[in-house]
Design a protein around this motif. Sequence first.
Motif, PDB file in Angstrom:
ATOM      1  N   SER A  62     -39.601  16.946  18.824  1.00  0.00           N
ATOM      2  CA  SER A  62     -38.724  17.333  17.716  1.00  0.00           C
ATOM      3  C   SER A  62     -38.558  18.843  17.721  1.00  0.00           C
ATOM      4  N   TYR A  63     -37.331  19.276  17.472  1.00  0.00           N
ATOM      5  CA  TYR A  63     -37.001  20.693  17.424  1.00  0.00           C
ATOM      6  C   TYR A  63     -36.232  20.977  16.139  1.00  0.00           C
ATOM      7  N   ILE A  64     -36.285  22.222  15.735  1.00  0.00           N
ATOM      8  CA  ILE A  64     -35.456  22.669  14.629  1.00  0.00           C
ATOM      9  C   ILE A  64     -34.798  23.969  15.065  1.00  0.00           C
ATOM     10  N   SER A  65     -33.501  24.046  14.858  1.00  0.00           N
ATOM     11  CA  SER A  65     -32.738  25.229  15.248  1.00  0.00           C
ATOM     12  C   SER A  65     -32.023  25.772  14.021  1.00  0.00           C
ATOM     13  N   PHE A  66     -32.030  27.071  13.919  1.00  0.00           N
ATOM     14  CA  PHE A  66     -31.363  27.735  12.809  1.00  0.00           C
ATOM     15  C   PHE A  66     -30.313  28.688  13.356  1.00  0.00           C
ATOM     16  N   ALA A  67     -29.097  28.563  12.831  1.00  0.00           N
ATOM     17  CA  ALA A  67     -28.055  29.540  13.110  1.00  0.00           C
ATOM     18  C   ALA A  67     -28.190  30.620  12.044  1.00  0.00           C
ATOM     19  N   THR A 136     -34.578  28.551  17.996  1.00  0.00           N
ATOM     20  CA  THR A 136     -35.113  27.185  18.079  1.00  0.00           C
ATOM     21  C   THR A 136     -36.635  27.208  18.082  1.00  0.00           C
ATOM     22  N   PHE A 137     -37.206  26.238  17.381  1.00  0.00           N
ATOM     23  CA  PHE A 137     -38.656  26.078  17.313  1.00  0.00           C
ATOM     24  C   PHE A 137     -39.000  24.622  17.597  1.00  0.00           C
ATOM     25  N   GLN A 138     -40.066  24.390  18.370  1.00  0.00           N
ATOM     26  CA  GLN A 138     -40.540  23.024  18.592  1.00  0.00           C
ATOM     27  C   GLN A 138     -41.469  22.666  17.443  1.00  0.00           C
ATOM     28  N   LEU A 139     -41.197  21.530  16.809  1.00  0.00           N
ATOM     29  CA  LEU A 139     -41.984  21.092  15.661  1.00  0.00           C
ATOM     30  C   LEU A 139     -43.184  20.267  16.104  1.00  0.00           C
ATOM     31  N   PRO A 140     -44.331  20.480  15.492  1.00  0.00           N
ATOM     32  CA  PRO A 140     -45.468  19.602  15.773  1.00  0.00           C
ATOM     33  C   PRO A 140     -45.265  18.266  15.064  1.00  0.00           C
ATOM     34  N   THR A 141     -46.068  17.290  15.398  1.00  0.00           N
ATOM     35  CA  THR A 141     -46.015  16.004  14.700  1.00  0.00           C
ATOM     36  C   THR A 141     -46.469  16.233  13.266  1.00  0.00           C
ATOM     37  N   MET A 142     -45.612  15.867  12.323  1.00  0.00           N
ATOM     38  CA  MET A 142     -45.888  16.154  10.922  1.00  0.00           C
ATOM     39  C   MET A 142     -45.693  14.909  10.066  1.00  0.00           C
TER      40      MET A 142
END
Length: 175
Positions: A62-67, A136-142
């Motif tokens: 899972s990734y989260i990206s912010f513009a 972009t950041f890779q998300l840990p399992t949450m």
Amino acid sequence: MSPETIAFISLIVAFISVLISIRGNRIARKSLSLSQKQDEDLNREIVGYLIDGIRWNSNKNSYISFAVSYTNTATAKNTFTNFMLEIEFYDEQKKFGKIKLDPKRKEIPNQISEKLSEMELPINIGDRETISGWITFQLPTMTGLNIEQYKILAETANHQIVEIDSILVSKVVER
């Protein structure tokens, strides 16, 4: 010369000295005011703005990206040296926690790139300039965590922290 004449001449000289010192004081105040304004212009802050936030999956990660957009309001150049994502959350027992993540270079899905490129460190930002891009950041399992807030933290070369907050992520995209 009589003592009265000497006293009168001394009075005139003292009066002229007072006028000159008042004029010098006014000039010094104007100079100080200009210097303070110049210093204020040189050291203005960088303003961050969140354009969009996207959470997406790729290869079981899972990734989260912010513009984001950053505007340097100062009249001096600056440099971003580090980005970090701070996630504030509550677990199932209602305990508050924070996770800090470093950025991860990852190609963003084409359907969400919106003509902005990914930001690469270090980022030089000129005086009164605006830059925009994706981080972009890779998300840990949450699993079992309630996300309270995302904070994008950008550190400049002079250790100023520019913070952008996001409560919601607008899209979920599979890649």
